[in-house]
Write a protein that holds these residues in place. Structure first.
Motif, PDB file in Angstrom:
ATOM      1  N   TRP A  93      92.700 111.211  56.713  1.00  0.00           N
ATOM      2  CA  TRP A  93      93.653 109.414  55.948  1.00  0.00           C
ATOM      3  C   TRP A  93      92.850 108.267  55.884  1.00  0.00           C
ATOM      4  O   TRP A  93      93.108 107.514  55.103  1.00  0.00           O
ATOM      5  CB  TRP A  93      93.046 109.311  58.642  1.00  0.00           C
ATOM      6  CG  TRP A  93      93.433 107.638  58.981  1.00  0.00           C
ATOM      7  CD1 TRP A  93      94.257 106.685  58.211  1.00  0.00           C
ATOM      8  CD2 TRP A  93      92.987 107.061  60.091  1.00  0.00           C
ATOM      9  NE1 TRP A  93      94.874 105.796  58.319  1.00  0.00           N
ATOM     10  CE2 TRP A  93      94.098 105.631  59.436  1.00  0.00           C
ATOM     11  CE3 TRP A  93      92.289 107.181  60.761  1.00  0.00           C
ATOM     12  CZ2 TRP A  93      93.553 104.635  60.103  1.00  0.00           C
ATOM     13  CZ3 TRP A  93      91.597 106.077  61.167  1.00  0.00           C
ATOM     14  CH2 TRP A  93      92.029 105.301  61.337  1.00  0.00           C
ATOM     15  N   ALA A  94      91.601 109.046  55.832  1.00  0.00           N
ATOM     16  CA  ALA A  94      90.774 107.871  54.373  1.00  0.00           C
ATOM     17  C   ALA A  94      90.655 108.158  52.964  1.00  0.00           C
ATOM     18  O   ALA A  94      91.191 108.080  52.356  1.00  0.00           O
ATOM     19  CB  ALA A  94      89.066 108.600  54.690  1.00  0.00           C
ATOM     20  N   ALA A  95      91.335 109.960  53.360  1.00  0.00           N
ATOM     21  CA  ALA A  95      91.994 110.029  51.538  1.00  0.00           C
ATOM     22  C   ALA A  95      92.919 109.095  51.061  1.00  0.00           C
ATOM     23  O   ALA A  95      93.709 109.085  50.012  1.00  0.00           O
ATOM     24  CB  ALA A  95      91.603 111.779  51.719  1.00  0.00           C
ATOM     25  N   VAL A  96      93.999 109.316  52.371  1.00  0.00           N
ATOM     26  CA  VAL A  96      94.875 108.567  51.564  1.00  0.00           C
ATOM     27  C   VAL A  96      95.244 107.273  51.784  1.00  0.00           C
ATOM     28  O   VAL A  96      95.579 106.179  50.729  1.00  0.00           O
ATOM     29  CB  VAL A  96      96.572 108.993  53.042  1.00  0.00           C
ATOM     30  CG1 VAL A  96      97.636 108.339  52.590  1.00  0.00           C
ATOM     31  CG2 VAL A  96      96.428 110.528  52.692  1.00  0.00           C
ATOM     32  N   GLY A  97      94.241 106.769  52.305  1.00  0.00           N
ATOM     33  CA  GLY A  97      94.168 105.454  52.446  1.00  0.00           C
ATOM     34  C   GLY A  97      93.518 104.331  51.210  1.00  0.00           C
ATOM     35  O   GLY A  97      93.910 104.179  50.294  1.00  0.00           O
ATOM     36  N   PHE A  98      92.225 105.819  50.502  1.00  0.00           N
ATOM     37  CA  PHE A  98      91.661 105.526  49.258  1.00  0.00           C
ATOM     38  C   PHE A  98      92.404 105.053  48.538  1.00  0.00           C
ATOM     39  O   PHE A  98      92.798 104.714  47.520  1.00  0.00           O
ATOM     40  CB  PHE A  98      90.667 106.403  49.798  1.00  0.00           C
ATOM     41  CG  PHE A  98      89.712 105.795  47.867  1.00  0.00           C
ATOM     42  CD1 PHE A  98      88.801 104.966  47.271  1.00  0.00           C
ATOM     43  CD2 PHE A  98      89.883 107.018  47.233  1.00  0.00           C
ATOM     44  CE1 PHE A  98      88.226 104.276  47.098  1.00  0.00           C
ATOM     45  CE2 PHE A  98      88.934 106.708  46.148  1.00  0.00           C
ATOM     46  CZ  PHE A  98      88.270 105.380  45.935  1.00  0.00           C
ATOM     47  N   ALA A  99      93.921 106.978  48.300  1.00  0.00           N
ATOM     48  CA  ALA A  99      93.888 106.824  46.833  1.00  0.00           C
ATOM     49  C   ALA A  99      95.315 105.704  47.631  1.00  0.00           C
ATOM     50  O   ALA A  99      96.571 105.903  45.991  1.00  0.00           O
ATOM     51  CB  ALA A  99      95.081 108.352  47.506  1.00  0.00           C
ATOM     52  N   ASN A 100      96.001 104.781  48.381  1.00  0.00           N
ATOM     53  CA  ASN A 100      96.933 104.075  48.348  1.00  0.00           C
ATOM     54  C   ASN A 100      96.321 102.557  47.858  1.00  0.00           C
ATOM     55  O   ASN A 100      96.531 101.977  46.853  1.00  0.00           O
ATOM     56  CB  ASN A 100      97.284 103.595  50.057  1.00  0.00           C
ATOM     57  CG  ASN A 100      98.628 105.013  49.937  1.00  0.00           C
ATOM     58  OD1 ASN A 100      98.822 105.227  49.409  1.00  0.00           O
ATOM     59  ND2 ASN A 100      98.594 105.509  51.678  1.00  0.00           N
ATOM     60  N   LEU A 101      95.108 102.037  48.057  1.00  0.00           N
ATOM     61  CA  LEU A 101      94.391 101.277  47.742  1.00  0.00           C
ATOM     62  C   LEU A 101      93.784 101.098  46.151  1.00  0.00           C
ATOM     63  O   LEU A 101      94.047 100.069  46.089  1.00  0.00           O
ATOM     64  CB  LEU A 101      93.018 101.630  48.972  1.00  0.00           C
ATOM     65  CG  LEU A 101      91.742 100.111  48.171  1.00  0.00           C
ATOM     66  CD1 LEU A 101      92.428  98.847  49.066  1.00  0.00           C
ATOM     67  CD2 LEU A 101      90.417 100.595  48.751  1.00  0.00           C
ATOM     68  N   ILE A 102      93.903 101.881  45.540  1.00  0.00           N
ATOM     69  CA  ILE A 102      93.694 102.605  44.500  1.00  0.00           C
ATOM     70  C   ILE A 102      94.673 102.461  43.416  1.00  0.00           C
ATOM     71  O   ILE A 102      95.005 102.483  42.217  1.00  0.00           O
ATOM     72  CB  ILE A 102      92.367 103.367  43.886  1.00  0.00           C
ATOM     73  CG1 ILE A 102      92.807 104.926  44.062  1.00  0.00           C
ATOM     74  CG2 ILE A 102      90.837 102.749  44.424  1.00  0.00           C
ATOM     75  CD1 ILE A 102      92.331 105.662  43.526  1.00  0.00           C
ATOM     76  N   LYS A 103      95.939 102.330  43.912  1.00  0.00           N
ATOM     77  CA  LYS A 103      97.409 102.482  43.540  1.00  0.00           C
ATOM     78  C   LYS A 103      97.828 102.005  42.591  1.00  0.00           C
ATOM     79  O   LYS A 103      98.352 102.324  41.012  1.00  0.00           O
ATOM     80  CB  LYS A 103      98.440 103.404  44.681  1.00  0.00           C
ATOM     81  CG  LYS A 103      99.499 104.092  43.991  1.00  0.00           C
ATOM     82  CD  LYS A 103     100.767 104.435  44.814  1.00  0.00           C
ATOM     83  CE  LYS A 103     102.009 105.140  44.499  1.00  0.00           C
ATOM     84  NZ  LYS A 103     102.959 105.327  45.487  1.00  0.00           N
TER      85      LYS A 103
END
Length: 394
Positions: free
Chosen positions: A224-234
């Protein structure tokens, strides 16, 4: 078709693949046999949505992918990832080989549009295939839009047996050296056995509390943290959530938040990998006989030309970096299927060649990190980048 009937048929097909692979000592890989059976089934009596009917629908499959890729990250230490720069180089040069030949020889034989549309799916996963299919459809090239999808669907028929052959040859070489005492287990394997466990920043949870729920909860939080971080820096950097899950799995294991191989500890690995494999074969429902007849020649030609370029350049660069030609080609071939077949093919080859758990662990430690890193480099990262570039070439 009922839920249980569809589930049973899908599992019987996968089981037959395993039986043939075991009987042939992985010379005929299970994924190849299962793919043939699914293709035959879709052409005869399988419902087109049999995998969905069996309960393996997109939400559970995406959950499986996130958890499995994060799980795979826990198997790779930061030291191992840094040490895999040679593997990344071989994988990238293999992709260069594909593009070089398809855009020259392929263009000369089949035309520019065919070469441009078929190349990105050949370098990786379904995302690249969808990008090129939509690009072709937008300019009115419906047949080539189908070619993009079918190239992705069919390339495994070339990749599976070639990879099985390369891994068996490489595994035989490694095993002979191991048995003769010429090759030793990796430093990681030796240090794990001979020294005290490395202290983690986050202390381990007492064994009584490390239940299936606890293990899966920590793995889920990490993904969950990984996907959230990927979306945050997108907006600044577009990195696939799946790639980020791999990295976060490495970091979480290094910190001590997640155990190594958590899905094995929770007893969940087998079921999740089963669903993911079934979902991959569901793509064969699109490959109807009429469709394949229309595009058979360019399909076969582009795959042969691309794989030839891949073999040539990956073996050349691999030799310079100290890899055998078999290992180099196997790494590059991960572009044709990615995860989880790269894991399954490696495990099958290791299991078929070895006579003890020690020998199997040795082969897995030597070959699996290279195959995993190769697959993530090509399928998850590079293929999408190439597809984005190639859409502008039409």
């Amino acid at each position: 078709m009922s839920l249980l009937m569809a589930f049973s048929i899908v599992l019987v097909v996968l089981t037959i693949g395993d039986i043939v692979s075991t009987k042939s000592k992985a010379f005929i890989p299970s994924v190849f046999v299962s793919a043939l059976l699914f293709l035959f089934g879709f052409w005869t009596f399988f419902p087109q949505d049999i995998v969905d009917l069996a309960g393996f629908q997109k939400p559970i499959i995406y959950l499986s992918m996130y958890l499995l890729i994060t799980h795979m990250g826990t198997m790779l230490t930061i030291r191992e990832l840094a040490s895999q720069w040679k593997t990344i180089t071989v994988a990238l040069i293999g992709i260069v080989g594909v593009c070089a030949l398809t855009l020259t020889v392929g263009k000369a034989i089949f035309g520019w549009e065919t070469a441009v549309i078929a190349t990105p799916p050949l370098t990786g996963g379904i995302v690249a295939a969808i990008i090129m299919s939509e690009a072709a459809a937008e300019i009115g090239m419906d047949k080539l839009a189908v070619l993009a999808i079918v190239t992705y669907v069919m390339q495994g028929f070339v990749g599976y047996p070639l990879t099985a052959l390369m891994l068996k040859k490489e595994g035989t070489r490694l095993l002979n050296g191991f048995r003769n005492g010429e090759l030793k287990p990796t430093e990681k394997a030796e240090s794990n056995e001979e020294t005290a466990p490395k202290k983690k920043l986050i202390p381990a949870i007492p064994k009584n509390y490390s239940t299936t729920y606890m293990i899966l909860a920590k793995l889920g939080i990490t993904a969950w943290a990984a996907v959230g971080f990927a979306n945050l820096i997108k907006p600044a950097v577009d990195i696939s959530p799946f790639v980020m899950c791999l990295f976060f799995g490495v970091i979480a294991q290094e910190l001590g938040f997640v155990e190594q191989k958590p899905l094995n500890l929770s007893g969940s690995f087998g079921f999740l990998i089963t669903g993911l494999m079934a979902f991959i074969f569901a793509g064969l429902a699109k490959a109807t006989p009429a469709m394949l007849a229309q595009i058979a020649v360019p399909l076969g030609g582009i795959i042969v030309i691309g794989v030839s370029g891949m073999a040539l350049l990956s073996m050349l660069i691999g030799k310079r970096l100290g890899y055998t030609k078999e290992m180099s080609f196997a790494i590059a071939l991960t572009a044709l299927y990615g995860f989880p077949p790269n894991y399954i093919l490696t495990e099958e080859a290791s299991k078929a060649l070895t006579e003890s758990e020690e020998e199997k662990k040795f082969l897995m430690d030597e070959m699996l990190p290279k195959m995993l890193v190769g697959g993530f480099t090509t399928v998850t990262i590079v293929s999408v980048i190439i597809a984005g570039i190639f859409t502008n070439l039409l």
